[in-house]
Design a protein around this motif. Structure first.
Motif, PDB file in Angstrom:
ATOM      1  N   UNK A 115       0.834  -1.215   0.000  1.00 50.10           N
ATOM      2  CA  UNK A 115       0.000   0.000   0.000  1.00 50.10           C
ATOM      3  C   UNK A 115       0.861   1.254   0.000  1.00 50.10           C
ATOM      4  N   UNK A 116       1.922   1.252   0.798  1.00 48.68           N
ATOM      5  CA  UNK A 116       2.837   2.416   0.812  1.00 48.68           C
ATOM      6  C   UNK A 116       3.451   2.641  -0.564  1.00 48.68           C
ATOM      7  N   UNK A 117       3.827   1.567  -1.236  1.00 41.34           N
ATOM      8  CA  UNK A 117       4.401   1.671  -2.578  1.00 41.34           C
ATOM      9  C   UNK A 117       3.415   2.369  -3.511  1.00 41.34           C
ATOM     10  N   UNK A 118       2.161   1.957  -3.465  1.00 43.45           N
ATOM     11  CA  UNK A 118       1.147   2.564  -4.326  1.00 43.45           C
ATOM     12  C   UNK A 118       0.865   4.005  -3.911  1.00 43.45           C
ATOM     13  N   UNK A 119       0.801   4.262  -2.618  1.00 38.73           N
ATOM     14  CA  UNK A 119       0.570   5.625  -2.135  1.00 38.73           C
ATOM     15  C   UNK A 119       1.727   6.551  -2.505  1.00 38.73           C
ATOM     16  N   UNK A 120       2.952   6.062  -2.336  1.00 46.21           N
ATOM     17  CA  UNK A 120       4.132   6.876  -2.649  1.00 46.21           C
ATOM     18  C   UNK A 120       4.259   7.179  -4.139  1.00 46.21           C
ATOM     19  N   UNK A 121       3.671   6.335  -4.961  1.00 44.10           N
ATOM     20  CA  UNK A 121       3.762   6.503  -6.415  1.00 44.10           C
ATOM     21  C   UNK A 121       2.432   6.903  -7.042  1.00 44.10           C
ATOM     22  N   UNK A 122       1.535   7.447  -6.234  1.00 46.52           N
ATOM     23  CA  UNK A 122       0.191   7.792  -6.714  1.00 46.52           C
ATOM     24  C   UNK A 122       0.213   8.739  -7.908  1.00 46.52           C
ATOM     25  N   UNK A 123       1.190   9.615  -7.956  1.00 45.92           N
ATOM     26  CA  UNK A 123       1.262  10.577  -9.067  1.00 45.92           C
ATOM     27  C   UNK A 123       1.611   9.917 -10.396  1.00 45.92           C
ATOM     28  N   UNK A 124       2.067   8.670 -10.344  1.00 50.43           N
ATOM     29  CA  UNK A 124       2.581   8.013 -11.545  1.00 50.43           C
ATOM     30  C   UNK A 124       1.725   6.830 -12.001  1.00 50.43           C
ATOM     31  N   UNK A 125       0.524   6.688 -11.444  1.00 49.02           N
ATOM     32  CA  UNK A 125      -0.322   5.542 -11.803  1.00 49.02           C
ATOM     33  C   UNK A 125      -1.633   5.974 -12.465  1.00 49.02           C
ATOM     34  N   UNK A 126      -1.580   7.045 -13.207  1.00 51.43           N
ATOM     35  CA  UNK A 126      -2.763   7.510 -13.945  1.00 51.43           C
ATOM     36  C   UNK A 126      -2.805   6.796 -15.300  1.00 51.43           C
ATOM     37  N   UNK A 127      -3.049   5.492 -15.234  1.00 50.18           N
ATOM     38  CA  UNK A 127      -2.996   4.673 -16.447  1.00 50.18           C
ATOM     39  C   UNK A 127      -4.088   5.039 -17.443  1.00 50.18           C
ATOM     40  N   UNK A 128      -5.215   5.482 -16.960  1.00 56.34           N
ATOM     41  CA  UNK A 128      -6.273   5.899 -17.872  1.00 56.34           C
ATOM     42  C   UNK A 128      -5.786   7.037 -18.757  1.00 56.34           C
ATOM     43  N   UNK A 129      -5.079   7.995 -18.179  1.00 54.44           N
ATOM     44  CA  UNK A 129      -4.551   9.129 -18.948  1.00 54.44           C
ATOM     45  C   UNK A 129      -3.410   8.681 -19.869  1.00 54.44           C
ATOM     46  N   UNK A 130      -2.554   7.793 -19.362  1.00 58.77           N
ATOM     47  CA  UNK A 130      -1.442   7.303 -20.182  1.00 58.77           C
ATOM     48  C   UNK A 130      -1.960   6.565 -21.408  1.00 58.77           C
ATOM     49  N   UNK A 131      -2.933   5.700 -21.202  1.00 55.71           N
ATOM     50  CA  UNK A 131      -3.481   4.939 -22.320  1.00 55.71           C
ATOM     51  C   UNK A 131      -4.216   5.844 -23.305  1.00 55.71           C
ATOM     52  N   UNK A 132      -4.934   6.831 -22.770  1.00 50.94           N
ATOM     53  CA  UNK A 132      -5.613   7.790 -23.651  1.00 50.94           C
ATOM     54  C   UNK A 132      -4.606   8.566 -24.500  1.00 50.94           C
ATOM     55  N   UNK A 133      -3.402   8.767 -23.966  1.00 52.15           N
ATOM     56  CA  UNK A 133      -2.353   9.491 -24.685  1.00 52.15           C
ATOM     57  C   UNK A 133      -1.553   8.582 -25.612  1.00 52.15           C
ATOM     58  N   UNK A 134      -1.837   7.286 -25.570  1.00 52.52           N
ATOM     59  CA  UNK A 134      -1.119   6.341 -26.421  1.00 52.52           C
ATOM     60  C   UNK A 134       0.230   5.930 -25.868  1.00 52.52           C
ATOM     61  N   UNK A 135       0.463   6.176 -24.577  1.00 54.51           N
ATOM     62  CA  UNK A 135       1.744   5.830 -23.957  1.00 54.51           C
ATOM     63  C   UNK A 135       1.729   4.384 -23.486  1.00 54.51           C
ATOM     64  N   UNK A 136       2.866   3.744 -23.486  1.00 54.88           N
ATOM     65  CA  UNK A 136       2.944   2.386 -22.933  1.00 54.88           C
ATOM     66  C   UNK A 136       2.834   2.450 -21.416  1.00 54.88           C
ATOM     67  N   UNK A 137       2.360   1.380 -20.813  1.00 54.45           N
ATOM     68  CA  UNK A 137       2.281   1.316 -19.362  1.00 54.45           C
ATOM     69  C   UNK A 137       3.149   0.199 -18.808  1.00 54.45           C
ATOM     70  N   UNK A 138       3.911  -0.440 -19.673  1.00 57.95           N
ATOM     71  CA  UNK A 138       4.879  -1.440 -19.249  1.00 57.95           C
ATOM     72  C   UNK A 138       6.020  -1.487 -20.248  1.00 57.95           C
ATOM     73  N   UNK A 139       7.186  -1.832 -19.725  1.00 52.52           N
ATOM     74  CA  UNK A 139       8.350  -2.005 -20.590  1.00 52.52           C
ATOM     75  C   UNK A 139       8.385  -3.417 -21.148  1.00 52.52           C
ATOM     76  N   UNK A 140       7.613  -4.310 -20.546  1.00 53.27           N
ATOM     77  CA  UNK A 140       7.578  -5.706 -20.983  1.00 53.27           C
ATOM     78  C   UNK A 140       6.683  -5.838 -22.205  1.00 53.27           C
ATOM     79  N   UNK A 141       6.970  -6.821 -23.009  1.00 53.03           N
ATOM     80  CA  UNK A 141       6.074  -7.184 -24.090  1.00 53.03           C
ATOM     81  C   UNK A 141       5.416  -8.475 -23.658  1.00 53.03           C
ATOM     82  N   UNK A 142       4.109  -8.425 -23.487  1.00 56.74           N
ATOM     83  CA  UNK A 142       3.376  -9.595 -23.014  1.00 56.74           C
ATOM     84  C   UNK A 142       2.492 -10.113 -24.124  1.00 56.74           C
TER      85      UNK A 142
END
Length: 154
Positions: free
Chosen positions: A97-124
Motif C-alpha cells: 500500500x505504501x508503494x502505491x501511495x508513494x507513487x500515486x502521481x505516476x499511476x494515472x494509467x487511464x490518462x497514459x493509455x488515452x495518450x497512447x503511452x505504454x504502461x509497461x516495458x515488458x512485451x506480453x
C-alpha cells in the motif's frame, strides 16, 4: 514520457535530469510492478493457487487502470483491517500500500493509455490454448518505448 519501476532514487535522478534540461516529462509507473504489489497483498488473504486471488487482483487492477488507484489502496487497507492477517502478512500488505501511495502521481494509467503511452516495458503475449487458459485470452503486445540510453541524450 518516462516509464519507471518506482524506486525513489530512480525517480529523483529522472526529475533532476528533466529539471537540468528544463523539460517537462510525464512519468508512468510500470504496471507490472503494481501488479506484483497487488499479488503480494492478495497472498496475505488467499493462497496463491486460489482462483479467488486472481479475481481479487483483477478487480484491484481494473480500478487502478481506470484511474482510481486511491480507492483501490483504500480497499486494500480496509480488507487488511477486516481479514486480521498475521503481523508478517499485515507488514507485506502495508508495504504494498505504501508503494502505491508513494507513487500515486505516476499511476494515472487511464490518462497514459488515452495518450497512447505504454504502461509497461515488458512485451506480453498471451495465446489462447483452450479451456485451461486464464482469463484475458486477447493477444496483447505493448512496445518498449525506449530501446537504448542513447535515445535519452540530447
Amino acid at each position: 514520457m518516462v516509464l519507471v519501476d518506482g524506486t525513489a532514487h530512480q525517480l529523483e535522478l529522472i526529475q533532476v535530469e528533466a529539471a537540468r534540461r528544463n523539460i517537462t516529462i510525464h512519468i508512468v509507473l510500470d504496471i507490472v510492478h503494481v501488479l506484483e504489489k497487488s499479488w503480494a497483498v492478495a497472498r496475505c488473504f488467499q493462497p496463491a493457487t486460489d482462483l479467488a486471488a486472481e479475481d481479487w487482483v483483477g478487480t484491484k487492477a481494473a480500478r487502478i487502470l481506470a484511474g482510481d488507484a486511491p480507492s483501490a489502496v483504500a480497499a486494500l487497507h480496509t480488507e487488511a483491517d477486516r481479514a486480521g492477517p498475521s503481523p508478517e502478512q499485515r507488514a507485506a500488505a502495508d508495504k504494498a500500500c505504501r508503494y502505491l501511495e508513494n507513487n500515486a502521481a505516476f499511476v494515472h494509467y487511464d490518462q497514459a493509455l488515452d495518450s497512447g503511452w505504454p504502461i509497461t516495458a515488458a512485451t506480453a503475449t498471451s495465446r489462447p490454448t483452450g479451456p485451461s487458459t486464464p482469463r484475458g485470452n486477447a493477444n496483447v503486445s505493448i512496445p518498449h518505448p525506449i530501446s537504448t540510453n542513447d535515445e535519452l541524450r540530447p
